[in-house]
Write a protein that holds these residues in place. Sequence first.
Motif, PDB file in Angstrom:
ATOM      1  N   SER A 115       0.797  -1.221   0.000  1.00 49.45           N
ATOM      2  CA  SER A 115       0.000   0.000   0.000  1.00 49.45           C
ATOM      3  C   SER A 115       0.830   1.271   0.000  1.00 49.45           C
ATOM      4  CB  SER A 115      -0.915   0.029   1.223  1.00 49.45           C
ATOM      5  OG  SER A 115      -1.644  -1.155   1.280  1.00 49.45           O
ATOM      6  N   ASP A 116       0.270   2.325  -0.613  1.00 49.90           N
ATOM      7  CA  ASP A 116       0.837   3.660  -0.540  1.00 49.90           C
ATOM      8  C   ASP A 116       0.162   4.454   0.568  1.00 49.90           C
ATOM      9  OD1 ASP A 116       2.517   3.261  -2.865  1.00 49.90           O
ATOM     10  OD2 ASP A 116       0.625   3.194  -3.949  1.00 49.90           O
ATOM     11  N   ARG A 117      -1.101   4.129   0.811  1.00 52.18           N
ATOM     12  CA  ARG A 117      -1.795   4.657   1.977  1.00 52.18           C
ATOM     13  C   ARG A 117      -2.560   3.493   2.584  1.00 52.18           C
ATOM     14  NH1 ARG A 117      -5.851   8.983   1.398  1.00 52.18           N
ATOM     15  NH2 ARG A 117      -6.272   8.084  -0.652  1.00 52.18           N
ATOM     16  N   ILE A 118      -2.779   3.559   3.876  1.00 55.27           N
ATOM     17  CA  ILE A 118      -3.484   2.470   4.541  1.00 55.27           C
ATOM     18  C   ILE A 118      -4.639   3.035   5.347  1.00 55.27           C
ATOM     19  CG2 ILE A 118      -3.327   0.621   6.281  1.00 55.27           C
ATOM     20  CD1 ILE A 118      -0.352   0.390   5.509  1.00 55.27           C
ATOM     21  N   GLY A 119      -5.816   2.474   5.153  1.00 52.43           N
ATOM     22  CA  GLY A 119      -6.954   2.821   5.993  1.00 52.43           C
ATOM     23  C   GLY A 119      -7.248   1.637   6.895  1.00 52.43           C
ATOM     24  N   VAL A 120      -7.397   1.878   8.169  1.00 57.05           N
ATOM     25  CA  VAL A 120      -7.682   0.772   9.084  1.00 57.05           C
ATOM     26  C   VAL A 120      -9.186   0.722   9.320  1.00 57.05           C
ATOM     27  CG1 VAL A 120      -7.349  -0.143  11.399  1.00 57.05           C
ATOM     28  CG2 VAL A 120      -5.443   0.914  10.178  1.00 57.05           C
ATOM     29  N   MET A 121      -9.751  -0.461   9.122  1.00 51.87           N
ATOM     30  CA  MET A 121     -11.174  -0.615   9.252  1.00 51.87           C
ATOM     31  C   MET A 121     -11.489  -1.346  10.548  1.00 51.87           C
ATOM     32  SD  MET A 121     -13.523  -1.713   6.195  1.00 51.87           S
ATOM     33  CE  MET A 121     -15.206  -1.269   6.163  1.00 51.87           C
ATOM     34  N   SER A 122     -12.432  -0.800  11.300  1.00 47.47           N
ATOM     35  CA  SER A 122     -12.822  -1.420  12.551  1.00 47.47           C
ATOM     36  C   SER A 122     -14.268  -1.041  12.821  1.00 47.47           C
ATOM     37  CB  SER A 122     -11.905  -0.952  13.684  1.00 47.47           C
ATOM     38  OG  SER A 122     -12.354  -1.476  14.899  1.00 47.47           O
ATOM     39  N   GLY A 123     -15.067  -2.009  13.187  1.00 47.01           N
ATOM     40  CA  GLY A 123     -16.473  -1.739  13.483  1.00 47.01           C
ATOM     41  C   GLY A 123     -17.221  -1.136  12.318  1.00 47.01           C
ATOM     42  N   GLY A 124     -16.802  -1.456  11.102  1.00 43.92           N
ATOM     43  CA  GLY A 124     -17.537  -0.988   9.932  1.00 43.92           C
ATOM     44  C   GLY A 124     -17.185   0.420   9.484  1.00 43.92           C
TER      45      GLY A 124
ATOM     46  N   PRO B  20       5.860   4.804   4.513  1.00 44.41           N
ATOM     47  CA  PRO B  20       5.878   3.633   5.407  1.00 44.41           C
ATOM     48  C   PRO B  20       5.270   3.956   6.769  1.00 44.41           C
ATOM     49  CG  PRO B  20       8.097   4.514   5.086  1.00 44.41           C
ATOM     50  CD  PRO B  20       7.213   5.286   4.186  1.00 44.41           C
ATOM     51  N   ALA B  21       4.428   3.036   7.216  1.00 45.62           N
ATOM     52  CA  ALA B  21       3.717   3.292   8.469  1.00 45.62           C
ATOM     53  C   ALA B  21       4.263   2.395   9.565  1.00 45.62           C
ATOM     54  CB  ALA B  21       2.229   3.022   8.276  1.00 45.62           C
ATOM     55  N   ASP B  22       3.937   2.743  10.766  1.00 46.01           N
ATOM     56  CA  ASP B  22       4.386   1.970  11.918  1.00 46.01           C
ATOM     57  C   ASP B  22       3.428   0.797  12.125  1.00 46.01           C
ATOM     58  OD1 ASP B  22       5.415   1.047  14.234  1.00 46.01           O
ATOM     59  OD2 ASP B  22       4.455   2.585  15.496  1.00 46.01           O
ATOM     60  N   ARG B  23       3.972  -0.402  12.031  1.00 44.42           N
ATOM     61  CA  ARG B  23       3.147  -1.592  12.128  1.00 44.42           C
ATOM     62  C   ARG B  23       2.410  -1.663  13.455  1.00 44.42           C
ATOM     63  NH1 ARG B  23       3.519  -7.124   9.794  1.00 44.42           N
ATOM     64  NH2 ARG B  23       2.143  -8.240  11.181  1.00 44.42           N
ATOM     65  N   GLN B  24       3.131  -1.253  14.489  1.00 43.70           N
ATOM     66  CA  GLN B  24       2.548  -1.274  15.826  1.00 43.70           C
ATOM     67  C   GLN B  24       1.308  -0.374  15.893  1.00 43.70           C
ATOM     68  OE1 GLN B  24       4.522  -3.304  17.618  1.00 43.70           O
ATOM     69  NE2 GLN B  24       2.802  -3.493  19.043  1.00 43.70           N
ATOM     70  N   ALA B  25       1.448   0.830  15.298  1.00 37.10           N
ATOM     71  CA  ALA B  25       0.347   1.794  15.339  1.00 37.10           C
ATOM     72  C   ALA B  25      -0.867   1.266  14.584  1.00 37.10           C
ATOM     73  CB  ALA B  25       0.802   3.126  14.742  1.00 37.10           C
TER      74      ALA B  25
END
Lengths: 500, 313
Positions: A468-477, A486-491
């Motif tokens: 990915s070039d950008r990442i969206g985190v999906m949770s609860g719809g 590059p993003a922090d995996r932990q975050a």
Amino acid sequence: MTQPALDLAAVSKSFDGFPALAGASFSVAAGEVHALLGENGAGKSSLMNVAAGLYRPDSGVIRVDGREVAIDGPVAAKRLGIGMVHQHYKLVKAFSAVENILLACGKGRFAGAAAVEQAIRRQAEAIGFQVDLRRPVGALSVAEQQRVEILKVLVEGARILILDEPSAVLTDKEAEALLGMMRQLAAQGAAVVLVTHKLGEVKRFADRVTVMRGGRTIATADPKARTVAELTSMIVGELVAEKRHPARDVGEPILTLEGVAGCRADGHRVLADASFALRRGEIYGIAGVGGNGQTELAEILMGVRKPVQGRIAIDGTGDVTHDGASRRRDLGLASIPADRQTYGLAGELSVADNYAVQAVRSGGLGGWMRVDGRAAQAQAATAVSAFEVQGVRGLRQKASLLSGGNAQKLVIAREFASQPRIVVAHSPSRGLDMRAAGAVHRRLREARDAGAGVLLISEDLDEVMLLSDRIGVMSGGRIVREFDTPADRQAIGTAMVHHG
Amino acid sequence: MADFLINWIANVPAFAVPFALAALGLIVTEKSGVLSLGAEGFMLTGAMAGAGAFLVMGGHPFAALLVAALAAAALSLVFAAMTVTLRVNQVIAGLAIVFLAQGLTGLIAAKQGWTNRPVEGLGRLDLGPLSDLPVVGPILFSQDIVVYLTVPIFLAVTYVLSRTMVGLRLRAVGDGPDAADAAGVNVALYRYGAIMVGAALVGLAGGYLSVGVAKLWVDGMAGGRGWIAIALVIFARWQPWRALAGAVLFGGIEALIPRIAAVGLQVPQYFVLMTPYVATLAVMVWASLRAGAQNRFDEPRALGQPHLREERR
């Protein structure tokens, strides 16, 4: 080292002139779990099918307990104490476990049914299995059916137990239990062969590991003494691990979602409020724990599920919220569904037909009265070689006979044939080995570099982070957070579990 | 009224037995995964061969019934070769058998001069004083031997299907031919056997029609009973005892038709003749509506599918 229970030496076998095994050697001793590791198509299953009597080798020697034997069928293998649990279970769905095992044991008269049931119960108890022996196996879960298969092999008296990718269909917990049971069987003196392509299983459960590549056995090693990287390079050979390739030229948004909501078939609203924009020339990855609305989002975008709320817009066209799958295709949206054998391909149709459906719709193969079969064949042939779909012995071959990776390559070849502007890929490399996954990833990057917007929905965080070039985190719809890479995996991991 | 009822019920077995035996034969065949739409053809073959054998062999009803069964079994070899060995579409092969048998039976009977020639046929089995009992006498103890034999035949076939290795393997072939193959069962052999035994039972039903009931061969005399038997099997969810119950139901309807005419009720003739088929439709609709989850293992999963071993997946 004691004498091996099963010893295969320099076994070769070819199908239609194509060598599946080229001098492979493998041995397993009583009391050990020996893993057979390799990519899809490396020859693992073929080699074990030789041991189980399903394939007759062209050359090579098979020894059981040091004695040279000829295994000319499954019955002969059974008599030698070799039992194999196949990937596709050989069970009669309408029969109970008892009836299935009675059928397979064969020797007995029906009057022995009670005795067989006794034997099954004893065996099940000995290894701690809980299975309903009286219900039709078709009504049992996949994991339970697998237990029936294993019980069948054990009741037949197998001392050499071959499990072909047993964990592929199980949840993590079930797989854990199965592999623990396998260790227990080995401790009781069985010789266990574990065919797999999962490194984690090998490191945790195997005493020895043999790696296969291209029909040959490459090396045998102690898995605990090797690092994952070492094992990986043994499996894939010279292939190096995939690297990140960031996007070079990101443009304007091409696909915009505003407050899109959707329900599961049971009416439960799992997708609550998805809002994000996908831009030209980027890969937008959606990460998240499974079941947080990813499947519904993918289906809504592909046009096979109706949103209950919200707006979807494609740049230059405007609102497409209520358009069906075919109109979205016309607008340049390509979809790679998660369940490729159900939604991606028509398994009973030929490879050529599966490739041609796209062009038939758009009129590329003649009008509504006539389909240019020859052109369809030619186009399919070109695509099959351009996208390196292997295992195609003829374009008329049924698509369901392709392996997972090659089926996915065929889907991609078809979807990318018309230069899509938007690609929606849902778990595109699920169930694929590293090489096939790498090929799929390369295609997605190529589509991006050609200017398409690629939406990658995956539960595999490694895959999302890699592509990915950008990442969206999906949770609860909802998309709870967006990250630039590059993003922090932990975050990301934290955002996935904490409803932001 | 009591006379009417006793008369009617006493006639039910003779009408029910052809349905029952044919349905049982179909169950045997279909449990092995072969869809047998040729029932009407096997029934006609049995009826014609039975009547012919009775005339030629000088009046042995048992020999005639045996010939009826064997003739249908012989014709079923053609069906078996087409569907099992050559893997022809089973629906088309079944229909072909029906039309082949319709033509062939008419031709042979006409050539031999058997058409419309009354035969003495199968007589009632007299059970002495039992037959003279009021009410139960005519109903239970004044039937012919085939009626009495139907129950043991059902017992025997049910036993073989559900309690023996042969039956287990046959059902395995019909439900999971791949699994059966892997277990070392010869799928083709079992399907040939099931087709021939099944056809023999359907042929016996046909022979009973001509030798036992009509005591005459007429072209096309099966009159759609083979088709009704096919519907019965679906209605019975491939279970023999339910098929027997269904056969009694249909036999009851059929036995009613001549009774109604005899007592002088004014019902349009064609309406009466239509009732078994209306009942068939109604039964099919009912069966499909209540085919719930608990019934999903009744139907042989591989029904209608030719078996082809795929060497390499």
